[in-house]
Design an enzyme around this catalytic site. Sequence first.
Site: not given
Length: 258
Positions: A11, A130
Amino acid sequence: MLAKRIIPCLDVKSGIVVKGVQFRNHEIVGGILSLAKRYTQEGADELVFYDIEASSNNRLIKKKWVSQIAEIINIPFCVAGGIQTIQDVQSILSSGADKISINSPAISDPYLISRIADRFGVQCVVVGIDSWFNKEESQYYVYQYTGDNTKTIKTSWKTCDWVQKVQALGAGEIVLNVMNQDGMKNGYDLVQLKKIRKICNVPLIASGGAGDYFHFYDVFNEAKVDGALAASVFHNRIIKINQLKKFLMKKGLEIRVC
């Protein structure tokens, strides 16, 4: 039987690898290239690279990061971050990615999935989802723009419905990011993953919650996912990929030998 995949995730925020808890309070982990090289050497089956700010800021991931990583790894490489057009996909693939992942842009423009699949093939299209469990409603919902918690929004999509929709549009693979479990290190959300597995006919990757060796075994053995994505346990050397693979092989799982 296809081998189960172990997938470390980078990330990236402002050019640095970070990691948060439940997609918040990100802390600096290390350099992009050093981690990418390390995971390749440890025997990762694939590397996932997310520019977590790109979609929230309406920009494309920087191509130089993609090309620099592609030069030093020899494993499949999936890239995500602000991909909104066919031209964006072509640019990222030309920079060295093997496939692309779209998340928030797909929610805004679902038929982007179909356009990419038609042009480049379904094997090139990963859809990231998500998912957050709403305790009051006992329901999982899809969230958008999760890379910036000041811009994150709850969508009207229930996770199970969105999983079915993206498959119908041409998704070749789904990464289910369980936000409640992210960074908690107390195990993958097996309840949700089992439910999604029943309706998911493409490769399913579990993300969020890995904390020890048995968490990986459980998600493969019980939820029957095709791959397990993790970050914190790899970044912090709690688990080394080559040792994890030996453990899983001893448990009887089909694993690619390092």
